[in-house]
Design a protein around this motif. Sequence first.
Motif, PDB file in Angstrom:
ATOM      1  N   LEU A 250       0.830  -1.199   0.000  1.00 32.58           N
ATOM      2  CA  LEU A 250       0.000   0.000   0.000  1.00 32.58           C
ATOM      3  C   LEU A 250       0.867   1.253   0.000  1.00 32.58           C
ATOM      4  CD1 LEU A 250      -3.120  -0.596   2.265  1.00 32.58           C
ATOM      5  CD2 LEU A 250      -2.760  -1.090  -0.147  1.00 32.58           C
ATOM      6  N   SER A 251       2.121   1.089   0.425  1.00 31.45           N
ATOM      7  CA  SER A 251       3.048   2.216   0.368  1.00 31.45           C
ATOM      8  C   SER A 251       3.319   2.619  -1.077  1.00 31.45           C
ATOM      9  CB  SER A 251       4.352   1.858   1.077  1.00 31.45           C
ATOM     10  OG  SER A 251       4.805   0.577   0.698  1.00 31.45           O
ATOM     11  N   MET A 252       3.234   1.682  -2.016  1.00 35.15           N
ATOM     12  CA  MET A 252       3.371   2.020  -3.432  1.00 35.15           C
ATOM     13  C   MET A 252       2.189   2.872  -3.874  1.00 35.15           C
ATOM     14  SD  MET A 252       3.830  -0.496  -6.749  1.00 35.15           S
ATOM     15  CE  MET A 252       2.223  -1.295  -6.599  1.00 35.15           C
ATOM     16  N   PHE A 253       0.994   2.512  -3.427  1.00 37.97           N
ATOM     17  CA  PHE A 253      -0.185   3.328  -3.730  1.00 37.97           C
ATOM     18  C   PHE A 253      -0.068   4.713  -3.104  1.00 37.97           C
ATOM     19  CE2 PHE A 253      -3.050  -0.710  -3.941  1.00 37.97           C
ATOM     20  CZ  PHE A 253      -2.574  -0.967  -5.205  1.00 37.97           C
ATOM     21  N   ALA A 254       0.515   4.754  -1.891  1.00 40.86           N
ATOM     22  CA  ALA A 254       0.595   6.014  -1.143  1.00 40.86           C
ATOM     23  C   ALA A 254       1.706   6.918  -1.639  1.00 40.86           C
ATOM     24  CB  ALA A 254       0.786   5.725   0.343  1.00 40.86           C
ATOM     25  N   GLY A 255       2.704   6.349  -2.308  1.00 46.76           N
ATOM     26  CA  GLY A 255       3.859   7.139  -2.703  1.00 46.76           C
ATOM     27  C   GLY A 255       4.904   7.230  -1.609  1.00 46.76           C
ATOM     28  N   ASP A 256       4.884   6.282  -0.665  1.00 48.58           N
ATOM     29  CA  ASP A 256       5.847   6.251   0.432  1.00 48.58           C
ATOM     30  C   ASP A 256       7.057   5.451  -0.042  1.00 48.58           C
ATOM     31  OD1 ASP A 256       7.251   6.034   2.770  1.00 48.58           O
ATOM     32  OD2 ASP A 256       5.582   5.258   3.974  1.00 48.58           O
ATOM     33  N   TRP A 257       7.986   6.120  -0.696  1.00 51.54           N
ATOM     34  CA  TRP A 257       9.095   5.446  -1.368  1.00 51.54           C
ATOM     35  C   TRP A 257       9.992   4.683  -0.406  1.00 51.54           C
ATOM     36  CZ3 TRP A 257      10.217  10.660  -4.205  1.00 51.54           C
ATOM     37  CH2 TRP A 257       9.278  10.835  -5.231  1.00 51.54           C
ATOM     38  N   GLU A 258      10.295   5.261   0.744  1.00 52.73           N
ATOM     39  CA  GLU A 258      11.158   4.574   1.700  1.00 52.73           C
ATOM     40  C   GLU A 258      10.526   3.271   2.170  1.00 52.73           C
ATOM     41  OE1 GLU A 258      12.171   7.120   4.911  1.00 52.73           O
ATOM     42  OE2 GLU A 258      13.417   8.459   3.703  1.00 52.73           O
ATOM     43  N   CYS A 259       9.227   3.324   2.431  1.00 51.54           N
ATOM     44  CA  CYS A 259       8.540   2.133   2.919  1.00 51.54           C
ATOM     45  C   CYS A 259       8.442   1.063   1.829  1.00 51.54           C
ATOM     46  CB  CYS A 259       7.153   2.508   3.429  1.00 51.54           C
ATOM     47  SG  CYS A 259       6.324   1.191   4.337  1.00 51.54           S
ATOM     48  N   CYS A 260       8.323   1.476   0.567  1.00 54.93           N
ATOM     49  CA  CYS A 260       8.324   0.516  -0.541  1.00 54.93           C
ATOM     50  C   CYS A 260       9.579  -0.341  -0.483  1.00 54.93           C
ATOM     51  CB  CYS A 260       8.270   1.244  -1.882  1.00 54.93           C
ATOM     52  SG  CYS A 260       6.682   1.987  -2.299  1.00 54.93           S
ATOM     53  N   LYS A 261      10.699   0.311  -0.255  1.00 50.71           N
ATOM     54  CA  LYS A 261      11.973  -0.410  -0.168  1.00 50.71           C
ATOM     55  C   LYS A 261      11.985  -1.348   1.034  1.00 50.71           C
ATOM     56  CE  LYS A 261      16.962   0.308   0.220  1.00 50.71           C
ATOM     57  NZ  LYS A 261      18.076   1.295   0.234  1.00 50.71           N
ATOM     58  N   ASP A 262      11.519  -0.863   2.175  1.00 48.30           N
ATOM     59  CA  ASP A 262      11.477  -1.695   3.371  1.00 48.30           C
ATOM     60  C   ASP A 262      10.631  -2.944   3.142  1.00 48.30           C
ATOM     61  OD1 ASP A 262      13.064   0.020   4.738  1.00 48.30           O
ATOM     62  OD2 ASP A 262      11.519   0.831   6.046  1.00 48.30           O
ATOM     63  N   ASN A 263       9.467  -2.759   2.510  1.00 44.66           N
ATOM     64  CA  ASN A 263       8.565  -3.891   2.271  1.00 44.66           C
ATOM     65  C   ASN A 263       9.245  -5.001   1.496  1.00 44.66           C
ATOM     66  OD1 ASN A 263       6.554  -2.342   3.454  1.00 44.66           O
ATOM     67  ND2 ASN A 263       5.566  -1.798   1.522  1.00 44.66           N
ATOM     68  N   VAL A 264       9.848  -4.612   0.380  1.00 50.34           N
ATOM     69  CA  VAL A 264      10.404  -5.634  -0.508  1.00 50.34           C
ATOM     70  C   VAL A 264      11.677  -6.244   0.082  1.00 50.34           C
ATOM     71  CG1 VAL A 264      11.867  -4.167  -1.983  1.00 50.34           C
ATOM     72  CG2 VAL A 264      10.738  -6.173  -2.953  1.00 50.34           C
ATOM     73  N   LEU A 265      12.457  -5.469   0.815  1.00 48.35           N
ATOM     74  CA  LEU A 265      13.638  -6.031   1.468  1.00 48.35           C
ATOM     75  C   LEU A 265      13.251  -7.078   2.507  1.00 48.35           C
ATOM     76  CD1 LEU A 265      16.014  -2.955   1.936  1.00 48.35           C
ATOM     77  CD2 LEU A 265      16.317  -4.902   0.396  1.00 48.35           C
ATOM     78  N   ASN A 266      12.089  -6.878   3.143  1.00 46.77           N
ATOM     79  CA  ASN A 266      11.620  -7.853   4.127  1.00 46.77           C
ATOM     80  C   ASN A 266      11.292  -9.190   3.459  1.00 46.77           C
ATOM     81  OD1 ASN A 266      10.942  -8.441   6.871  1.00 46.77           O
ATOM     82  ND2 ASN A 266       8.785  -8.318   6.328  1.00 46.77           N
ATOM     83  N   VAL A 267      10.673  -9.132   2.279  1.00 47.22           N
ATOM     84  CA  VAL A 267      10.373 -10.363   1.529  1.00 47.22           C
ATOM     85  C   VAL A 267      11.666 -10.998   1.031  1.00 47.22           C
ATOM     86  CG1 VAL A 267       9.158 -11.332  -0.447  1.00 47.22           C
ATOM     87  CG2 VAL A 267       8.096  -9.481   0.856  1.00 47.22           C
ATOM     88  N   TYR A 268      12.546 -10.180   0.474  1.00 48.68           N
ATOM     89  CA  TYR A 268      13.803 -10.717  -0.055  1.00 48.68           C
ATOM     90  C   TYR A 268      14.661 -11.325   1.057  1.00 48.68           C
ATOM     91  CZ  TYR A 268      12.868  -8.338  -4.528  1.00 48.68           C
ATOM     92  OH  TYR A 268      12.326  -7.925  -5.723  1.00 48.68           O
ATOM     93  N   SER A 269      14.574 -10.749   2.260  1.00 51.58           N
ATOM     94  CA  SER A 269      15.305 -11.298   3.398  1.00 51.58           C
ATOM     95  C   SER A 269      14.837 -12.718   3.698  1.00 51.58           C
ATOM     96  CB  SER A 269      15.116 -10.401   4.627  1.00 51.58           C
ATOM     97  OG  SER A 269      15.755 -10.941   5.757  1.00 51.58           O
ATOM     98  N   ALA A 270      13.521 -12.950   3.574  1.00 48.98           N
ATOM     99  CA  ALA A 270      12.984 -14.300   3.789  1.00 48.98           C
ATOM    100  C   ALA A 270      13.495 -15.263   2.722  1.00 48.98           C
ATOM    101  CB  ALA A 270      11.458 -14.257   3.790  1.00 48.98           C
ATOM    102  N   LEU A 271      13.582 -14.785   1.489  1.00 51.48           N
ATOM    103  CA  LEU A 271      14.100 -15.628   0.412  1.00 51.48           C
ATOM    104  C   LEU A 271      15.557 -16.011   0.672  1.00 51.48           C
ATOM    105  CD1 LEU A 271      12.620 -13.739  -2.681  1.00 51.48           C
ATOM    106  CD2 LEU A 271      11.927 -15.993  -1.851  1.00 51.48           C
ATOM    107  N   GLU A 272      16.328 -15.041   1.108  1.00 47.88           N
ATOM    108  CA  GLU A 272      17.744 -15.306   1.366  1.00 47.88           C
ATOM    109  C   GLU A 272      17.932 -16.199   2.594  1.00 47.88           C
ATOM    110  OE1 GLU A 272      18.786 -11.236   1.490  1.00 47.88           O
ATOM    111  OE2 GLU A 272      19.182 -11.101  -0.677  1.00 47.88           O
TER     112      GLU A 272
END
Length: 462
Positions: A250-272
């Motif tokens: 929803l941060s992508m919808f909101a335009g919250d760029w910093e949070c967009c990065k946090d969101n995806v890093l959290n998913v990628y962290s699980a993958l790693e």
Amino acid sequence: MPEGKFCNKTPINTDEQLKATLGDKGGKQYYEEMNHLDVDSDKLWATIQKTMKSRTKTWLEICAHCGLCAESCFLYQVNGRVPEQVPSYKIQSTLGVMVKKKGKVDNEFMQMCMETAWSKCTCCNRCGMYCPHGIDMGVMFGYLRGLLYSQGFVPWELKIGSGMHRVYRAQMDVTTEDWVETCEWMAEENEEEWPGLEIPVDKEGADIMYTCNAREPKHYPEDIAEAAILFHVAGENWTVPSEGWEQTSLSMFAGDWECCKDNVLNVYSALERLKPKRAIGTECGHAHRATVIEGPYWAGRPDGQPPVPYIHYVEWLAEALRTGKLKIDPSKRIKEPVTLQDSCNYVRNQGLKDVTREIISYIVEPGYFVEMAPNKEHNYCCGGGGGFNGIGKYREQRNMALRKKMEQILDTGCKLVIAPCHNCWDAIRDLEEEYEIGIRWSFLKPLVIKMLDVPEHLRPEE
């Protein structure tokens, strides 16, 4: 908030932290205070100078104001074809003016921009397909939303949603404990009908790591069970992560760029951490875009790819049917007129149009599938994308936006609509509630489960 504040750190998950992030106020008070919000023009202009890429500058300058993008926009069509709804006008009168005035704009202008950015565009990117210069207004509107968010001009519900991501790492207040308990509950709830059913959590080295939309554990836990059932019948070696399971933004919808990065890093962290061979996301368009299409760039990955191959659920489902991992009982196939909603975010923006139709070929009796007109990458937005579904302030405009999809569905004559995307599913549900045209709507998972040819050893004992 410092960039990456909540990455690789267990959130506190308290009402106090959420209040500290959002402020302890309701929507009415929020908008009243917005009327007195000062624009930090120097900061706005500095942000534009730092973040506006040459591509966006070029697009603003080469727009010929020809209006050929007008008919491509469903919001233009359903709102009386007024000039204010022409995509080029919408972007030039907001972002264009902001740039020309070097950020020297006032509160009234910013509120007009906010209304335009969130109630007159869903960032569906259809207009970019028809622009003779290849200008992508959807991308520019996403950029505009970020500028507005940075100044505090963002719809209340999206401010809340992005705040939820920052605190809970999910668009809703679903804690890690809530998520794991929901997985256990759904496995137990369905074990009698599906012997041996499991929803493995944090299994390392699995073939598949599955991620979903936070609305599923919060409101539709049966969707998680349905995914588990299909993986179970297909014999997949799979898992879900205890953290990093939420792939929406929803941060992508909101335009919250910093949070967009946090969101995806959290998913990628699980993958790693779990090292699966690949990842599969649920039936959600914007989740796929945020995690697979935009996410690698937010995360700063030089190859533009997630840490492991990451596919949308429709891709896995088509593969499972194609390879025989899942088999359909022909007698149970859909034998009524049915149509398909193409999601903007994985059909128009990633080209998965043929994959969904391959699935249709297995589950719908020949002669019963009716295409919308237009369809595939030319299809119109559901009417509720880009955050439009959830913004109460613009509900009247959203309900008007639904009329285009209503017209398309009525023209097919179908009473059943397959919608393999959460936003599309929600919009079509709301369409029926608002206009009562007598339709039903469904994700793919429950439809496929009803028509499975289940191997004998997976059936419950009589």
